[in-house]
Motif scaffolding. Structure first.
Motif, mmCIF file in Angstrom:
data_model
loop_
_atom_site.group_PDB
_atom_site.id
_atom_site.type_symbol
_atom_site.label_atom_id
_atom_site.label_comp_id
_atom_site.label_asym_id
_atom_site.label_seq_id
_atom_site.Cartn_x
_atom_site.Cartn_y
_atom_site.Cartn_z
ATOM 1 N N ILE A 50 -31.918 -21.253 7.304
ATOM 2 C CA ILE A 50 -31.177 -21.045 8.748
ATOM 3 C C ILE A 50 -29.542 -20.741 8.089
ATOM 4 C CG2 ILE A 50 -30.126 -21.991 10.719
ATOM 5 C CD1 ILE A 50 -32.986 -23.418 11.041
ATOM 6 N N LYS A 51 -29.434 -21.604 7.416
ATOM 7 C CA LYS A 51 -27.913 -21.480 6.975
ATOM 8 C C LYS A 51 -27.738 -20.361 5.801
ATOM 9 C CE LYS A 51 -25.236 -24.884 5.401
ATOM 10 N NZ LYS A 51 -24.023 -25.513 6.154
ATOM 11 N N GLY A 52 -28.639 -19.901 5.091
ATOM 12 C CA GLY A 52 -28.675 -19.149 4.116
ATOM 13 C C GLY A 52 -27.846 -19.684 3.001
ATOM 14 N N PRO A 136 -27.058 -30.709 6.498
ATOM 15 C CA PRO A 136 -25.769 -30.074 6.272
ATOM 16 C C PRO A 136 -24.967 -29.817 7.282
ATOM 17 C CG PRO A 136 -27.205 -28.586 5.978
ATOM 18 C CD PRO A 136 -28.125 -29.792 6.672
ATOM 19 N N SER A 137 -23.723 -29.479 7.352
ATOM 20 C CA SER A 137 -22.955 -29.033 8.576
ATOM 21 C C SER A 137 -23.630 -27.753 8.950
ATOM 22 C CB SER A 137 -21.671 -28.762 8.289
ATOM 23 O OG SER A 137 -21.542 -27.728 6.934
ATOM 24 N N ALA A 138 -23.747 -27.533 10.403
ATOM 25 C CA ALA A 138 -24.388 -26.762 11.266
ATOM 26 C C ALA A 138 -23.749 -25.319 11.249
ATOM 27 C CB ALA A 138 -24.874 -27.327 12.603
ATOM 28 N N ASN A 139 -23.273 -24.830 10.240
ATOM 29 C CA ASN A 139 -22.849 -23.458 9.975
ATOM 30 C C ASN A 139 -23.459 -22.494 9.220
ATOM 31 O OD1 ASN A 139 -21.458 -25.695 8.514
ATOM 32 N ND2 ASN A 139 -20.901 -23.811 7.235
ATOM 33 N N PRO A 140 -23.350 -21.398 9.408
ATOM 34 C CA PRO A 140 -23.731 -20.507 8.160
ATOM 35 C C PRO A 140 -22.981 -20.866 6.800
ATOM 36 C CG PRO A 140 -23.236 -18.980 9.859
ATOM 37 C CD PRO A 140 -22.673 -20.637 10.145
ATOM 38 N N VAL A 144 -16.619 -22.071 8.412
ATOM 39 C CA VAL A 144 -15.985 -23.332 9.165
ATOM 40 C C VAL A 144 -17.137 -24.130 9.400
ATOM 41 C CG1 VAL A 144 -14.233 -23.961 10.446
ATOM 42 C CG2 VAL A 144 -14.034 -21.590 9.433
ATOM 43 N N SER A 145 -17.011 -25.427 9.528
ATOM 44 C CA SER A 145 -17.984 -26.411 10.069
ATOM 45 C C SER A 145 -17.775 -26.451 11.441
ATOM 46 C CB SER A 145 -17.951 -27.730 9.356
ATOM 47 O OG SER A 145 -18.193 -27.643 7.917
ATOM 48 N N PRO A 146 -18.659 -26.744 12.290
ATOM 49 C CA PRO A 146 -18.626 -26.862 13.732
ATOM 50 C C PRO A 146 -18.321 -28.288 14.196
ATOM 51 C CG PRO A 146 -20.950 -27.208 12.970
ATOM 52 C CD PRO A 146 -20.128 -27.096 11.845
ATOM 53 N N ARG A 230 -14.362 -21.166 -2.650
ATOM 54 C CA ARG A 230 -14.308 -20.567 -1.325
ATOM 55 C C ARG A 230 -15.567 -21.205 -0.372
ATOM 56 N NH1 ARG A 230 -15.935 -16.747 2.071
ATOM 57 N NH2 ARG A 230 -17.980 -15.798 0.769
ATOM 58 N N HIS A 231 -15.052 -21.898 0.697
ATOM 59 C CA HIS A 231 -15.817 -22.643 1.643
ATOM 60 C C HIS A 231 -15.187 -22.774 2.891
ATOM 61 C CE1 HIS A 231 -19.769 -24.278 1.438
ATOM 62 N NE2 HIS A 231 -19.272 -25.366 2.149
ATOM 63 N N TYR A 232 -15.618 -23.016 3.821
ATOM 64 C CA TYR A 232 -15.094 -23.155 5.001
ATOM 65 C C TYR A 232 -14.012 -21.929 5.427
ATOM 66 C CZ TYR A 232 -15.906 -27.882 3.487
ATOM 67 O OH TYR A 232 -16.688 -28.866 3.059
HETATM 68 MG MG MG Z 1 -20.781 -27.819 4.776
#
Ligand code: MG
Ligand code: TXA
Length: 327
Positions: A50-52, A136-140, A144-146, A230-232
């Motif tokens: 789902i997150k890739g 994990p955080s529910a973002n692709p 950016v984390s939700p 590179r994240h968020y």
């Molecule tokens: Mg995360």
């Protein structure tokens, strides 16, 4: 995504979905998580899909109690001390894992990341139904984390069947992650909702910043692979400037201050602030929402003022640095 209010009937239903191996977006006090039964690798595999998210990036397991956490890992003294002080709360402990934890969850490592979240609905799900949830955080992956269920719906709504409404996250940045070795060394893998100063005060010993020291297990980005530079990252290019400086903001670009500017720029649709008075707890809570909102506005560039590099400011600056990192 079907959304549920946080009542007993919802919790009962969602616990059933989780036990059946399905994925649920749920609130924690830090950010929303994408949860599955941690002891069921087939269930957890869907999280990665789902997150890739690459399978080399291990998941945090959320537990309802220290007792539940003891079944999953070895507990050095220092880890017990930290859990005693900071659980439930935004502190994740990376500990030597026990066999019960599937390799998929830990990406084949001999350690597992554990956290007892403080959000009342998350806690009720975990304790009321004896669940251990990898989340994990529910973002692709890489975005950016939700910090609201709306954020989850906006970027993953098509791919996640169930979501639990828990209001806006009160901490707003992810948990602090520390590794505790059997020898009692404590190292920082990710700054977050619990400050390093608070950890050091409880431990009475320094917490080494493993992000910079780069010992063997951190080299090649393996200690916390999610901590890629590179994240968020929003799609709008970001530029950062130190507190108190005045950057050369270009035509049409936006600027975001830590606190409401006392004088200078008027409210012009391009000037924003994360808090009234610079309170880092407020800045942390507002940060990801601001990144998402501004990303929708199509500014050619957004300038962000950095926080002071201490306390929660360490986590704020870490997230800003990653969000601004060039792709
Ligand atoms: Mg995360
Ligand atoms: O606040 C949080 O921690 C949120 C909420 C949902 O609990 N979760 C979260 O998960 O931020 P995630 O997957 O987005 O970030 C977890 C980080 C990743 O960078 C991962 O590499 C690292 O934890 N991690 C997980 N297990 C690890 C392990 N055994 N050793 C080192 N790092 C680990």
């Amino acid at each position: 995504m079907q959304r549920f209010e946080g009542n007993n009937a919802s919790l009962e239903f969602l616990a059933g979905r989780l036990k059946a191996g399905e994925v649920v977006a749920l609130p924690t006090e830090t950010v929303y998580g994408l949860a599955a039964n941690a002891l069921n690798p087939t269930a957890c595999r869907q999280i990665f899909e789902i997150k890739g998210r690459p399978l080399i990036d291990p998941l945090i397991v959320h537990v309802g109690s220290q007792n539940a956490a003891r079944r999953l890992a070895e507990w050095p003294e220092k880890a017990l001390l930290l859990a005693e002080h900071f659980w439930p709360g935004p502190l994740t402990l990376v500990l030597p894992k026990k066999k019960l934890v599937p390799d998929l969850v830990t990406a084949g490592r001999d350690t597992v990341a554990l956290r007892q979240p403080a959000h009342p609905l998350a806690l009720r799900l975990l304790t009321g139904y004896d669940l251990q949830l990898a989340a994990p955080s529910a973002n692709p992956f890489g975005y950016v984390s939700p910090t609201t269920l709306d954020h989850v719906e906006a970027s993953l709504g098509e791919r996640v069947a169930w979501g639990l409404e828990g209001g806006p996250c009160q901490v707003g940045v992810e948990s602090t992650i520390v590794a505790v070795t059997k020898a009692g060394e404590v190292g920082l893998l990710r700054p977050g909702g619990v400050s390093v100063e608070a950890l050091e005060q409880v431990l009475g010993q320094p917490v080494n910043d493993l992000r910079r020291a780069a010992p063997d297990h951190v080299k090649e980005g393996l200690a916390a692979p999610g901590m890629l530079a590179r994240h968020y990252s929003p799609s709008t290019p970001l530029a950062l400037f130190a507190g108190g400086e005045t950057p050369a903001v270009g035509e049409g670009e936006a600027i975001v201050w830590q606190k409401r500017p006392a004088s200078g720029p008027a409210i012009d649709g391009q000037t924003f602030w994360l808090s009234e008075d610079g309170n880092p707890a407020v800045v942390a809570r507002e940060l990801f929402g601001m990144l998402r909102r501004l990303d929708e506005r199509g500014f050619p560039r957004v300038w962000f003022e950095l926080a002071e590099d201490s306390g929660l400011g360490l986590a704020i600056n870490d997230r800003l640095g990653r969000a601004a990192a060039k792709r």
